[in-house]
Motif scaffolding. Structure first.
Motif, PDB file in Angstrom:
ATOM      1  N   ALA A  54       0.828  -1.206   0.000  1.00  0.00           N
ATOM      2  CA  ALA A  54       0.000   0.000   0.000  1.00  0.00           C
ATOM      3  C   ALA A  54       0.865   1.260   0.000  1.00  0.00           C
ATOM      4  O   ALA A  54       0.585   2.221  -0.728  1.00  0.00           O
ATOM      5  N   ILE A  55       1.934   1.267   0.797  1.00  0.00           N
ATOM      6  CA  ILE A  55       2.792   2.451   0.888  1.00  0.00           C
ATOM      7  C   ILE A  55       3.567   2.669  -0.410  1.00  0.00           C
ATOM      8  O   ILE A  55       3.643   3.792  -0.923  1.00  0.00           O
ATOM      9  N   VAL A  56       4.124   1.596  -0.963  1.00  0.00           N
ATOM     10  CA  VAL A  56       4.882   1.725  -2.214  1.00  0.00           C
ATOM     11  C   VAL A  56       3.965   2.155  -3.352  1.00  0.00           C
ATOM     12  O   VAL A  56       4.323   3.017  -4.177  1.00  0.00           O
ATOM     13  N   ALA A  57       2.775   1.563  -3.420  1.00  0.00           N
ATOM     14  CA  ALA A  57       1.823   1.954  -4.461  1.00  0.00           C
ATOM     15  C   ALA A  57       1.413   3.416  -4.306  1.00  0.00           C
ATOM     16  O   ALA A  57       1.277   4.143  -5.299  1.00  0.00           O
ATOM     17  N   THR A  58       1.255   3.869  -3.070  1.00  0.00           N
ATOM     18  CA  THR A  58       0.890   5.274  -2.834  1.00  0.00           C
ATOM     19  C   THR A  58       1.997   6.207  -3.277  1.00  0.00           C
ATOM     20  O   THR A  58       1.753   7.223  -3.948  1.00  0.00           O
ATOM     21  N   LEU A  59       3.235   5.884  -2.915  1.00  0.00           N
ATOM     22  CA  LEU A  59       4.357   6.735  -3.308  1.00  0.00           C
ATOM     23  C   LEU A  59       4.522   6.752  -4.828  1.00  0.00           C
ATOM     24  O   LEU A  59       4.785   7.812  -5.416  1.00  0.00           O
ATOM     25  N   SER A  60       4.366   5.601  -5.462  1.00  0.00           N
ATOM     26  CA  SER A  60       4.514   5.537  -6.917  1.00  0.00           C
ATOM     27  C   SER A  60       3.407   6.328  -7.610  1.00  0.00           C
ATOM     28  O   SER A  60       3.671   7.124  -8.522  1.00  0.00           O
ATOM     29  N   ALA A  61       2.159   6.098  -7.191  1.00  0.00           N
ATOM     30  CA  ALA A  61       1.045   6.814  -7.806  1.00  0.00           C
ATOM     31  C   ALA A  61       1.117   8.309  -7.514  1.00  0.00           C
ATOM     32  O   ALA A  61       0.827   9.139  -8.385  1.00  0.00           O
ATOM     33  N   GLY A  62       1.532   8.665  -6.296  1.00  0.00           N
ATOM     34  CA  GLY A  62       1.664  10.078  -5.964  1.00  0.00           C
ATOM     35  C   GLY A  62       2.733  10.764  -6.795  1.00  0.00           C
ATOM     36  O   GLY A  62       2.539  11.894  -7.268  1.00  0.00           O
ATOM     37  N   ALA A  63       3.868  10.084  -6.985  1.00  0.00           N
ATOM     38  CA  ALA A  63       4.935  10.653  -7.814  1.00  0.00           C
ATOM     39  C   ALA A  63       4.481  10.784  -9.268  1.00  0.00           C
ATOM     40  O   ALA A  63       4.792  11.784  -9.938  1.00  0.00           O
ATOM     41  N   TRP A  64       3.734   9.795  -9.748  1.00  0.00           N
ATOM     42  CA  TRP A  64       3.234   9.866 -11.129  1.00  0.00           C
ATOM     43  C   TRP A  64       2.259  11.021 -11.299  1.00  0.00           C
ATOM     44  O   TRP A  64       2.323  11.756 -12.297  1.00  0.00           O
ATOM     45  N   MET A  65       1.358  11.209 -10.328  1.00  0.00           N
ATOM     46  CA  MET A  65       0.420  12.319 -10.420  1.00  0.00           C
ATOM     47  C   MET A  65       1.126  13.663 -10.283  1.00  0.00           C
ATOM     48  O   MET A  65       0.729  14.650 -10.911  1.00  0.00           O
ATOM     49  N   LEU A  66       2.184  13.705  -9.485  1.00  0.00           N
ATOM     50  CA  LEU A  66       2.974  14.938  -9.381  1.00  0.00           C
ATOM     51  C   LEU A  66       3.617  15.273 -10.714  1.00  0.00           C
ATOM     52  O   LEU A  66       3.595  16.434 -11.171  1.00  0.00           O
ATOM     53  N   TYR A  67       4.169  14.252 -11.365  1.00  0.00           N
ATOM     54  CA  TYR A  67       4.787  14.464 -12.676  1.00  0.00           C
ATOM     55  C   TYR A  67       3.753  14.909 -13.706  1.00  0.00           C
ATOM     56  O   TYR A  67       3.990  15.850 -14.482  1.00  0.00           O
ATOM     57  N   GLN A  68       2.603  14.248 -13.711  1.00  0.00           N
ATOM     58  CA  GLN A  68       1.555  14.612 -14.659  1.00  0.00           C
ATOM     59  C   GLN A  68       1.004  16.009 -14.369  1.00  0.00           C
ATOM     60  O   GLN A  68       0.642  16.751 -15.298  1.00  0.00           O
ATOM     61  N   GLY A  69       0.938  16.379 -13.105  1.00  0.00           N
ATOM     62  CA  GLY A  69       0.485  17.711 -12.767  1.00  0.00           C
ATOM     63  C   GLY A  69       1.425  18.784 -13.272  1.00  0.00           C
ATOM     64  O   GLY A  69       0.983  19.846 -13.745  1.00  0.00           O
ATOM     65  N   LEU A  70       2.727  18.523 -13.199  1.00  0.00           N
ATOM     66  CA  LEU A  70       3.704  19.474 -13.737  1.00  0.00           C
ATOM     67  C   LEU A  70       3.589  19.566 -15.258  1.00  0.00           C
ATOM     68  O   LEU A  70       3.656  20.662 -15.836  1.00  0.00           O
ATOM     69  N   ARG A  71       3.431  18.409 -15.913  1.00  0.00           N
ATOM     70  CA  ARG A  71       3.235  18.421 -17.360  1.00  0.00           C
ATOM     71  C   ARG A  71       1.951  19.157 -17.734  1.00  0.00           C
ATOM     72  O   ARG A  71       1.924  19.906 -18.722  1.00  0.00           O
ATOM     73  N   TRP A  72       0.910  18.953 -16.951  1.00  0.00           N
ATOM     74  CA  TRP A  72      -0.364  19.605 -17.226  1.00  0.00           C
ATOM     75  C   TRP A  72      -0.236  21.116 -17.118  1.00  0.00           C
ATOM     76  O   TRP A  72      -0.800  21.854 -17.922  1.00  0.00           O
TER      77      TRP A  72
END
Length: 322
Positions: free
Chosen positions: A38-56
């Motif tokens: 759960a923690i690893v999936a959260t960190l991975s998904a959070g980092a991906w959304m952070l990256y996508q937010g910057l691209r957006w």
């Protein structure tokens, strides 16, 4: 003859690092695989959304203020689907947590017989059960809180007021995903303890989770007071304010009887309504200013459901045989 004098070397004081102990450590030890996933999936998904937010944000900064075919195609082919599917994934995340984390939490111990060891130890059943639920609830709240904050930040430049009442937007931003995840996890734990078998408990929790999502979506309109705007018929100005959630549209006759648009199957609609004696048009809606109230009210309801499920599990564990 000289005498060697040994002076004790000065050692820095030992640092006491925070660590788990007792039942909290045992709970983490037994379920560390699920917690780590759960923690690893959260960190991975959070980092991906952070990256996508910057691209957006870069995309919105570079996009021209007028229609452009290239930018429009890029938005429709990548940014819009990415935001949509991420929202749908967060929408069903509480269901997954209930099935794969909540249901096996206690059912596995009863299924394997390890729960019977509790009665032979000095730790009470209440403390054993409460610690397990508390540690699991903490992991769920932290993980879903991080994901909700990351998704909300991703959507921020696009405008959180746009279609905010849609289920995949209403239940994935603010406090709603945290409360739903907590409720489904503790409901799964209660079902798992009651059933005592892992796979049947997961199957029943799946059905219960679908019911929770349905109730959360179908009856979210009961979380607040709908506002109404009325005017003479036909008046094109009678419409809900911008960014409001349109709930219902009805008409009123001279006798005070309400007529819905669906009662007129003939065209044109205005002629049909006029023949029925319609004189007023009314619209029921939730204003954008009510969004936070609706979300926090819904979160409070599902948090109460979670607390009741957790308390019932602890109470039941103290009174029934393991």
């Amino acid at each position: 003859m000289s005498t060697l004098v040994h002076t004790p070397s000065a050692r820095p004081p030992a640092r006491h690092r925070p660590h788990l102990s007792g039942m909290a450590w045992l709970t983490w030890r037994q379920h560390r695989a699920a917690y780590r996933v759960a923690i690893v999936a959260t960190l991975s998904a959070g980092a991906w959304m952070l990256y996508q937010g910057l691209r957006w944000r870069d995309f919105l900064r570079d996009a021209p203020p007028f229609y452009n075919e290239r930018y429009s195609h890029e938005y429709e082919s990548w940014y819009e689907p990415a935001q949509l599917y991420t929202g749908l994934a967060l929408y069903i995340l509480p269901l997954l947590l209930g099935v794969f984390l909540g249901a096996p939490l206690l059912a596995a111990d009863r299924d394997k017989g390890t729960a019977k060891l509790v009665v032979t130890q000095s730790v009470s059943r209440v403390r054993w059960m409460a610690t397990r639920l508390a540690v699991t609830a903490l992991v769920v709240v932290v993980c879903t809180g991080v994901l909700s904050a990351a998704f909300t930040w991703w959507w921020q430049p696009h405008g959180l007021e746009v279609e905010w009442y849609r289920p995949e937007r209403f239940a994935t931003t603010g406090p709603m995903p945290v409360a739903l995840a907590l409720a489904m996890t503790l409901l799964g734990a209660l079902i798992g303890f009651a059933i005592g078998r892992t796979l049947p408990a997961m199957a029943i929790t799946l059905g219960a989770g679908v019911a929770v999502l349905y109730v959360s979506t179908r009856f979210r309109g009961l979380l607040g007071v709908r506002r109404t705007i009325s005017g003479p018929f036909p008046d094109p100005a009678v419409r809900a304010p911008e960014h409001s959630a349109h709930i219902d549209h009805f008409f009123t006759t001279t006798s005070g009887r309400q007529v819905s648009p669906g009662q007129c199957s003939t065209n044109p609609l205005d002629s049909c309504l006029a023949d029925r004696g319609v004189v007023h048009s009314s619209v029921k809606y939730f204003d954008l200013a009510q969004r936070d109230i609706l979300q926090w009210t819904g979160a409070a309801f599902w948090t109460a459901v979670a607390l009741i499920a957790g308390a019932l599990t602890v109470w039941w564990a103290a009174r029934r045989s393991l």
